[in-house]
Design a protein around this motif. Structure first.
Motif, short mmCIF file in Angstrom:
data_model
loop_
_atom_site.label_atom_id
_atom_site.label_comp_id
_atom_site.label_asym_id
_atom_site.label_seq_id
_atom_site.Cartn_x
_atom_site.Cartn_y
_atom_site.Cartn_z
N LEU A 1 10.01 20.38 -9.10
CA LEU A 1 9.00 19.33 -8.89
C LEU A 1 8.79 18.46 -10.12
O LEU A 1 8.60 17.26 -10.01
CB LEU A 1 7.68 19.96 -8.43
N ALA A 2 8.79 19.07 -11.29
CA ALA A 2 8.48 18.31 -12.50
C ALA A 2 9.71 18.00 -13.35
O ALA A 2 9.62 17.19 -14.26
CB ALA A 2 7.46 19.08 -13.33
N GLY A 3 10.82 18.69 -13.07
CA GLY A 3 12.08 18.39 -13.73
C GLY A 3 12.04 18.44 -15.24
O GLY A 3 11.48 19.34 -15.85
N GLN A 4 12.67 17.45 -15.83
CA GLN A 4 12.85 17.41 -17.28
C GLN A 4 11.52 17.38 -18.03
O GLN A 4 11.40 17.96 -19.10
CB GLN A 4 13.70 16.20 -17.66
N TRP A 5 10.50 16.74 -17.47
CA TRP A 5 9.20 16.65 -18.13
C TRP A 5 8.68 18.05 -18.46
O TRP A 5 8.21 18.33 -19.56
CB TRP A 5 8.20 15.91 -17.24
N LEU A 6 8.77 18.96 -17.50
CA LEU A 6 8.29 20.32 -17.70
C LEU A 6 9.14 21.07 -18.71
O LEU A 6 8.62 21.76 -19.58
CB LEU A 6 8.29 21.07 -16.35
N ARG B 1 14.18 17.53 -2.82
CA ARG B 1 13.65 18.78 -3.35
C ARG B 1 13.63 19.91 -2.30
O ARG B 1 13.90 21.06 -2.62
CB ARG B 1 12.24 18.55 -3.90
N PRO C 1 8.31 24.73 -9.90
CA PRO C 1 7.78 23.72 -10.84
C PRO C 1 8.87 22.94 -11.57
O PRO C 1 8.71 21.75 -11.84
CB PRO C 1 6.95 24.55 -11.82
N ARG D 1 8.38 20.46 -22.37
CA ARG D 1 7.10 20.95 -22.87
C ARG D 1 6.95 22.47 -22.83
O ARG D 1 5.94 23.00 -23.28
CB ARG D 1 5.96 20.31 -22.08
#
Length: 194
Positions: A152-157, A34, A149, A160
């Protein structure tokens, strides 16, 4: 400080759903580190937005002072409408990945920002405010706030984040900036007329 905060907020909001967020997602999927990606974004944005802000400051000196609020307001409203058009991810077509995470990010982000909404916004913000350094710092922080972000959070973010709502909010923000600038221009006319 007004230039810094306005620039940070404007770019952070304008970046939501932008192709550079898609590019951030693409890069974090390709490279597991990252830090080099974040540093690539930082240096790329500083260079691109510094050049853009210098252009904006130069344009502000060339244009008669009475025209500037009208041009800036129109530009803000044009950016607002542009924000309603979703970006596409065109990062697949590159051979730059062989240079590693930092250099691939540096080059790809710089190129992605050429002619982008946030680059145009940086030109407009630099023309609007008399503090080029704070505009560049603000737009860079805004870019990082929008993209880190994702890294750091990738696909999850991304799964949503309501991109359509974010684009409408960003559009509204730039329309408000345009209206505020127009109100200021009208106030200046009425003050000089009386």
């Amino acid at each position: 400080m007004d230039a810094f905060l306005s620039s940070t907020f404007a770019v952070a909001i304008a970046e939501i759903g932008d192709k550079t967020q898609l590019l951030s997602l693409f890069l974090i999927c390709r490279f597991s580190k990252r830090t080099p990606i974040i540093l690539g974004i930082l240096f790329s944005t500083l260079l691109n937005h510094a050049l853009s802000a210098l252009l904006g400051a130069w344009i502000a000196k060339l244009i008669p002072a009475s025209w500037l609020p009208w041009i800036v307001a129109t530009s803000f409203i044009a950016i607002a409408l542009w924000l309603l058009i979703p970006d596409k991810d065109d990062s697949e077509d590159t051979g730059l990945l062989r240079y590693g995470a930092f250099f691939a990010t540096l080059i790809m982000f710089f190129l992605a920002e050429i002619g982008d909404k946030t680059q145009i916004a940086t030109v407009v913000l630099a023309a609007r405010f008399d503090d080029t350094v704070m505009v560049v710092l603000g737009t860079t922080v805004g870019m990082l706030l929008a993209n880190v972000p994702v890294i750091l959070a990738g696909q999850w973010l991304m799964d949503r984040m309501p991109l359509a709502t974010a684009r409408l909010f960003a559009c509204g923000l730039f329309i408000v900036l345009g209206v505020i600038t127009l109100v200021g221009a009208f106030s200046g006319i009425s003050l000089t007329a009386g």
